[in-house]
Design an enzyme around this catalytic site. Structure first.
Site, PDB file in Angstrom:
ATOM      1  N   GLU A 143      -5.206   1.684   2.341  1.00 14.02           N
ATOM      2  CA  GLU A 143      -5.114   0.486   3.194  1.00 14.02           C
ATOM      3  C   GLU A 143      -5.388   0.844   4.636  1.00 14.02           C
ATOM      4  O   GLU A 143      -6.082   0.127   5.354  1.00 14.02           O
ATOM      5  CB  GLU A 143      -3.719  -0.145   3.065  1.00 14.02           C
ATOM      6  N   GLU A 144      -4.854   1.985   5.074  1.00 20.04           N
ATOM      7  CA  GLU A 144      -4.949   2.363   6.488  1.00 20.04           C
ATOM      8  C   GLU A 144      -6.391   2.671   6.902  1.00 20.04           C
ATOM      9  O   GLU A 144      -6.693   2.785   8.079  1.00 20.04           O
ATOM     10  CB  GLU A 144      -4.045   3.564   6.790  1.00 20.04           C
ATOM     11  N   HIS A 150       0.817  -1.221   0.000  1.00 27.77           N
ATOM     12  CA  HIS A 150       0.000   0.000   0.000  1.00 27.77           C
ATOM     13  C   HIS A 150       0.851   1.271   0.000  1.00 27.77           C
ATOM     14  O   HIS A 150       1.920   1.330   0.593  1.00 27.77           O
ATOM     15  CB  HIS A 150      -1.035  -0.008   1.129  1.00 27.77           C
ATOM     16  N   ASP A 199       5.882   1.981   6.814  1.00 26.88           N
ATOM     17  CA  ASP A 199       4.571   1.350   6.599  1.00 26.88           C
ATOM     18  C   ASP A 199       3.832   2.183   5.568  1.00 26.88           C
ATOM     19  O   ASP A 199       3.288   3.237   5.911  1.00 26.88           O
ATOM     20  CB  ASP A 199       3.814   1.292   7.928  1.00 26.88           C
ATOM     21  N   HIS A 210       3.367   3.135  13.021  1.00 29.76           N
ATOM     22  CA  HIS A 210       2.438   4.271  13.019  1.00 29.76           C
ATOM     23  C   HIS A 210       2.968   5.451  13.834  1.00 29.76           C
ATOM     24  O   HIS A 210       2.190   6.279  14.294  1.00 29.76           O
ATOM     25  CB  HIS A 210       1.039   3.842  13.498  1.00 29.76           C
ATOM     26  N   ASP A 215       3.901  -6.114   3.506  1.00 31.29           N
ATOM     27  CA  ASP A 215       3.613  -5.008   4.422  1.00 31.29           C
ATOM     28  C   ASP A 215       4.512  -5.164   5.648  1.00 31.29           C
ATOM     29  O   ASP A 215       5.211  -6.164   5.795  1.00 31.29           O
ATOM     30  CB  ASP A 215       2.122  -5.035   4.812  1.00 31.29           C
TER      31      ASP A 215
HETATM   32 CO    CO Z   1      -0.198   0.748   8.792  1.00 29.77          CO
HETATM   33 ZN    ZN Z   2       0.803  -1.161   6.368  1.00 36.16          ZN
END
Ligand code: CO
Ligand code: ZN
Length: 328
Positions: free
Chosen positions: A191-192, A61, A161, A300, A214
């Site tokens: 995606e998030e 992603h 990420d 994150h 990922d």
């Molecule tokens: Co993420």
């Molecule tokens: Zn991710």
């Protein structure tokens, strides 16, 4: 590879606004693929050797976390809503950047107890004198403002990420000279926010099998939740997360590919979290799916940490997987 990861992590691309990342990836991958298109939602789909063999979809992603402006007060302070799973605890003191380059500082109201610190108590200070002087509008989205840095083989930065997964796909496309499959390199949006781009791109491609690339959490830091994944011990082959039980044949093929490529790997059971593979697996009548994960600490946050050797290992596992893969 490090330079590629730096270029991709430095691009602006919160969920729903992946255009800059998409253009950069298209530039990087175009010389190495047979075709390239962008679908209606903004997923970038590149492919190699269209026309023969089973269709194998690799997905990573493009989107990253963001802070969306919800309100600007008379003094020019900005309130925001998180875009994606953004923790509030690490935010005060961080710098964020809006499209156009305006920098903001995330700060917190004074609270009696740290337990009161929620997103609603935080704001973005743009250094503006008042509301009229704040150069942003409701709906604008800021992302973390941090360069990619290295400490030995460790990479430290924002949006590893999943730009690190995007870099793996670009690198696999670059090094893949021949294979028995039709390889689709899919760079997904949103995606998030709930694996949204993966859903439509997989429907369009109708893959015979799929592998998402990922990041995943690790259990190798002080008092971390128990988890059998560490930084630097190789890419992880996922067994399960909350979105998916990986197809046993795909998982086995990935583990065999790791053995063939002489890449050490770790088995991953992630108790909370999911990846694009979770929805790809449920596309149409079902798609056997697996995941190759890059172990990453501090997910994150603006300072995600991964190991370059794990990233390189993931590239080699996928190359071996595509050369042997003839369908699940
Ligand atoms: Co993420
Ligand atoms: Zn991710």
């Amino acid at each position: 590879m490090k330079e590629l990861i730096a270029r991709l992590t430095q691009s602006y691309g919160p969920s729903g606004q992946e255009g800059e990342v998409r253009r950069r990836i298209a530039e990087e991958i175009r010389p190495h693929v047979d075709g390239l298109r962008t679908d209606a939602l903004g997923n970038l789909i590149a492919w190699k050797d269209a026309g023969k063999g089973p269709r194998v979809m690799l997905a990573a992603h493009m989107d990253e976390l963001g802070l969306m402006v919800t309100h600007i007060d008379e003094q020019g302070f900005v309130r925001y809503a998180p875009v994606g799973g953004l923790g509030h605890l690490g935010l005060p003191g961080q710098r964020v950047i809006f499209p156009g380059g305006r920098i903001g500082v995330v700060a917190a109201e004074r609270v009696e107890d740290v337990k009161e610190l929620k997103h609603e108590k935080l704001y973005i200070d743009l250094g503006a004198a008042d509301r009229a002087g704040a150069p942003v509008a409701v709906g604008d989205v800021a992302v973390f403002h941090r360069p990619l840095e290295t400490a030995g083989t460790r990479l430290i930065g924002k949006a590893l990420d999943d730009r690190v997964g995007c870099a793996v796909l670009v690198e696999v496309a670059r090094r893949l000279t021949s294979s028995a499959v039709r390889a689709y390199f899919v760079f997904t949006v949103q995606e998030e926010l709930g694996l949204r781009g993966a859903r439509t791109s997989a429907y369009g491609i109708e893959p015979d099998l799929a592998v998402a690339v990922d990041v995943t959490a690790t259990g190798d830091t002080p008092k971390a939740a128990v988890m059998e994944v560490s930084l630097g011990k190789g890419p992880a082959v996922k067994v399960k997360d909350s979105s998916l039980i990986c197809h046993p044949e795909v998982r086995q093929a990935l583990e065999e590919a790791a053995a063939t490529a002489a890449v050490p790997f770790q088995r991953e059971v992630l108790e909370r979290g999911g990846t694009d593979a979770g929805v790809i697996a449920l596309t149409r009548t079902g798609v056997p799916s697996g995941v190759v994960s890059i172990p990453t600490r501090y997910l994150h946050t603006p300072s995600e940490m991964a190991d370059l050797a794990d990233v390189e290992g993931a590239v080699r596992v996928l190359l071996a997987f595509l050369s042997r893969s003839t369908g699940a």
